[in-house]
Design an enzyme around this catalytic site. Structure first.
Site, PDB file in Angstrom:
ATOM      1  N   ASP A  27     -50.104  62.479  64.954  1.00 25.80           N
ATOM      2  CA  ASP A  27     -48.917  62.937  64.217  1.00 25.80           C
ATOM      3  C   ASP A  27     -47.723  62.016  64.448  1.00 25.80           C
ATOM      4  O   ASP A  27     -47.586  61.417  65.521  1.00 25.80           O
ATOM      5  CB  ASP A  27     -48.580  64.368  64.664  1.00 25.80           C
ATOM      6  CG  ASP A  27     -47.626  65.053  63.701  1.00 25.80           C
ATOM      7  OD1 ASP A  27     -47.560  64.644  62.525  1.00 25.80           O
ATOM      8  OD2 ASP A  27     -46.941  65.993  64.129  1.00 25.80           O
ATOM      9  N   GLY A  28     -46.876  61.948  63.426  1.00 23.75           N
ATOM     10  CA  GLY A  28     -45.610  61.222  63.570  1.00 23.75           C
ATOM     11  C   GLY A  28     -45.519  59.939  62.758  1.00 23.75           C
ATOM     12  O   GLY A  28     -44.532  59.209  62.867  1.00 23.75           O
ATOM     13  N   HIS A  44     -48.572  55.191  58.021  1.00 17.89           N
ATOM     14  CA  HIS A  44     -50.009  55.435  58.191  1.00 17.89           C
ATOM     15  C   HIS A  44     -50.751  54.129  58.540  1.00 17.89           C
ATOM     16  O   HIS A  44     -51.683  54.138  59.340  1.00 17.89           O
ATOM     17  CB  HIS A  44     -50.603  56.053  56.923  1.00 17.89           C
ATOM     18  CG  HIS A  44     -50.045  57.420  56.613  1.00 17.89           C
ATOM     19  ND1 HIS A  44     -49.898  58.393  57.567  1.00 17.89           N
ATOM     20  CD2 HIS A  44     -49.594  57.969  55.455  1.00 17.89           C
ATOM     21  CE1 HIS A  44     -49.391  59.479  57.018  1.00 17.89           C
ATOM     22  NE2 HIS A  44     -49.185  59.245  55.735  1.00 17.89           N
ATOM     23  N   TRP A  76     -54.156  67.690  51.194  1.00 16.31           N
ATOM     24  CA  TRP A  76     -54.209  67.458  49.737  1.00 16.31           C
ATOM     25  C   TRP A  76     -52.899  67.862  49.076  1.00 16.31           C
ATOM     26  O   TRP A  76     -52.604  67.446  47.950  1.00 16.31           O
ATOM     27  CB  TRP A  76     -55.353  68.269  49.100  1.00 16.31           C
ATOM     28  CG  TRP A  76     -56.725  67.867  49.543  1.00 16.31           C
ATOM     29  CD1 TRP A  76     -57.534  68.565  50.392  1.00 16.31           C
ATOM     30  CD2 TRP A  76     -57.469  66.695  49.166  1.00 16.31           C
ATOM     31  NE1 TRP A  76     -58.730  67.895  50.577  1.00 16.31           N
ATOM     32  CE2 TRP A  76     -58.715  66.746  49.829  1.00 16.31           C
ATOM     33  CE3 TRP A  76     -57.195  65.603  48.341  1.00 16.31           C
ATOM     34  CZ2 TRP A  76     -59.687  65.755  49.694  1.00 16.31           C
ATOM     35  CZ3 TRP A  76     -58.167  64.614  48.206  1.00 16.31           C
ATOM     36  CH2 TRP A  76     -59.393  64.701  48.871  1.00 16.31           C
ATOM     37  N   LEU A 138     -69.385  55.163  73.262  1.00 19.44           N
ATOM     38  CA  LEU A 138     -68.419  56.158  72.779  1.00 19.44           C
ATOM     39  C   LEU A 138     -68.848  56.742  71.433  1.00 19.44           C
ATOM     40  O   LEU A 138     -69.275  56.001  70.537  1.00 19.44           O
ATOM     41  CB  LEU A 138     -67.052  55.475  72.608  1.00 19.44           C
ATOM     42  CG  LEU A 138     -65.940  56.316  71.962  1.00 19.44           C
ATOM     43  CD1 LEU A 138     -65.462  57.407  72.916  1.00 19.44           C
ATOM     44  CD2 LEU A 138     -64.763  55.438  71.546  1.00 19.44           C
ATOM     45  N   SER A 203     -52.236  73.150  64.319  1.00 15.41           N
ATOM     46  CA  SER A 203     -52.470  72.669  62.946  1.00 15.41           C
ATOM     47  C   SER A 203     -53.940  72.728  62.514  1.00 15.41           C
ATOM     48  O   SER A 203     -54.459  71.753  61.967  1.00 15.41           O
ATOM     49  CB  SER A 203     -51.922  71.241  62.794  1.00 15.41           C
ATOM     50  OG  SER A 203     -50.558  71.203  63.117  1.00 15.41           O
TER      51      SER A 203
END
Ligand code: FPP
Length: 252
Positions: A27-28, A44, A76, A138, A203
């Protein structure tokens, strides 16, 4: 990702408890862009670089699973150019990172309602899953068109179909059976949730799986997130006493 994994664990205290599964609400990006006088899409794009840094650091730390929340079912509702930009960004990032994921022994899985994503993105998700399936380092779990409630609904539907077919009796439904119908049933539940950007909420993120996860909220905006922030969150996690509903150790 650029170079093959090397050790980063010596940056942590020797007695540090490292989580097996780290899940991050990235986030952010929007706020970061605004602070820099840039577009939300620029935020982004910079967020993608932070994701690369963190994937690389988790590989070096020997983390088992990293879950990244890239696009929620609620996203969306954002303006169409941003939604389209995010779809393109995720697709491009995966195409560009495939070789590095393979070189770093990362296994990729995608979680979410992928049938509602653009065809080209669905294809890339399938390809990257297939091309990294044999890797045993990973596990990168990318949440795309993901919602915690949607996942619980989808699992319930899948289980209800088995009941309808007579393969499962309602009396046999328990947590383990239910969890087997989630998007990525083989992954362990997250131990640590990291939320950069300072918001104290979840969220719609992995609602079933995070029942006993430790939450670390950090003020840093996602595009500024570095390996040092990851190490800080892991140290905070290590300082917590996890009880899973039991009394503290030593008080039994
Ligand atoms: C939330 O920030 C961020 C998103 C909805 C998108 C996250 C996606 C990426 C960083 C792309 C990563 C891609 C790969 C393949 C790993 P926000 O826009 O809600 O920020 P704000 O709260 O400051 O407005």
């Amino acid at each position: 990702m650029s170079e093959p994994a090397t050790d980063l664990t010596n940056k942590l205290p020797a007695d540090c408890e490292v989580p097996a599964h780290i899940a991050i609400i990235m986030d952010g990006n929007g706020r970061w862009a605004e602070q820099h006088g840039l577009s939300r899409m620029d935020g982004h794009l910079e967020g993608r670089n932070a994701a690369r840094r963190v994937i690389e650091a988790c590989a070096k730390l020997g983390i088992e699973v990293l879950s990244l929340y890239a696009f929620s079912v609620q996203n969306w509702q954002r303006p169409t150019p941003e939604v389209e930009g995010l779809m393109e960004l995720i697709e491009m990032a995966l195409r560009e990172e495939l070789q590095a994921l393979v070189a770093n022994n990362v296994r990729f899985v995608a979680s979410g309602r992928r049938q509602d994503l653009p065809q080209s993105l669905q294809r890339v998700l399938d390809e990257v899953e297939r091309d990294t399936a044999a890797n045993d380092g990973l596990i990168l779990n990318l949440l795309v068109n993901y919602g915690g409630r949607a996942e619980i609904i989808d699992a319930t539907r899948s289980l209800a179909q088995q009941v309808e077919a007579g393969d499962v009796s309602p009396a046999d439904i328990d947590e383990q059976l239910f969890a087997g119908h989630l998007y990525a049933p083989d992954l362990p539940a997250p131990d640590l949730i990291i939320r950069p950007g300072g918001e104290m909420r979840l969220s719609n993120f992995l609602l079933w799986q995070i029942a006993y996860a430790e939450l670390v909220v950090m003020p840093v905006l996602w595009p500024d997130f570095t390996a040092a922030h990851l190490l800080e969150a892991i140290e905070e996690y290590s300082s917590r006493q996890r009880r899973f509903g039991r009394v503290p150790k030593g008080d039994e």
